[in-house]
Design a protein around this motif. Structure first.
Motif, short mmCIF file in Angstrom:
data_model
loop_
_atom_site.label_atom_id
_atom_site.label_comp_id
_atom_site.label_asym_id
_atom_site.label_seq_id
_atom_site.Cartn_x
_atom_site.Cartn_y
_atom_site.Cartn_z
N LEU A 191 0.80 -1.32 0.03
CA LEU A 191 0.11 -0.08 -0.07
C LEU A 191 0.92 1.33 0.01
O LEU A 191 0.69 2.12 -0.65
CB LEU A 191 -0.89 -0.13 1.21
N PHE A 192 1.79 1.28 0.90
CA PHE A 192 2.86 2.53 1.02
C PHE A 192 3.44 2.77 -0.58
O PHE A 192 3.38 3.62 -1.06
CB PHE A 192 3.78 2.12 2.00
N LEU A 193 4.02 1.71 -1.01
CA LEU A 193 4.67 1.77 -2.40
C LEU A 193 3.68 2.10 -3.34
O LEU A 193 3.97 3.04 -4.22
CB LEU A 193 5.47 0.53 -2.87
N LYS A 194 2.57 1.65 -3.58
CA LYS A 194 1.35 2.32 -4.56
C LYS A 194 1.16 3.57 -4.20
O LYS A 194 0.95 4.41 -5.04
CB LYS A 194 0.17 1.38 -4.35
N LYS A 195 0.87 4.18 -3.13
CA LYS A 195 0.72 5.52 -2.58
C LYS A 195 1.84 6.37 -3.17
O LYS A 195 1.57 7.36 -3.65
CB LYS A 195 0.25 5.72 -1.15
N CYS A 196 3.07 5.77 -2.93
CA CYS A 196 4.41 6.63 -3.41
C CYS A 196 4.07 6.93 -4.96
O CYS A 196 4.39 7.92 -5.40
CB CYS A 196 5.68 5.91 -2.98
N GLY A 214 5.82 10.80 -4.61
CA GLY A 214 6.58 11.01 -3.42
C GLY A 214 6.10 10.23 -2.35
O GLY A 214 5.56 9.22 -2.32
N ILE A 215 6.53 10.56 -1.28
CA ILE A 215 6.48 10.24 0.24
C ILE A 215 5.02 10.54 0.58
O ILE A 215 4.92 11.88 0.69
CB ILE A 215 7.53 10.44 1.10
#
Length: 52
Positions: A33-38, A43-44
């Motif tokens: 989920l974090f990588l997809k949001k990035c 960005g972060i």
């Protein structure tokens, strides 16, 4: 599919796993989920105030 290996302190790993579990996620699902949001926002997805 790729495999990512990360060295992380044991206490940080356990705390993160507990937080993920309380939110119905595995740590793997949370990382995805974090990588997809990035990617989505290019960005972060949170302010970076301290990296250490």
């Amino acid at each position: 599919m790729a495999i990512i290996t990360v060295e992380i302190e044991d206490d940080i790993l356990e705390q993160a796993k507990d937080i993920c579990a309380k939110n119905g996620l595995t740590l793997e699902e949370a990382v995805i989920l974090f990588l997809k949001k990035c990617i989505e926002i290019k960005g972060i997805p949170f302010p970076i105030t301290d990296c250490h």
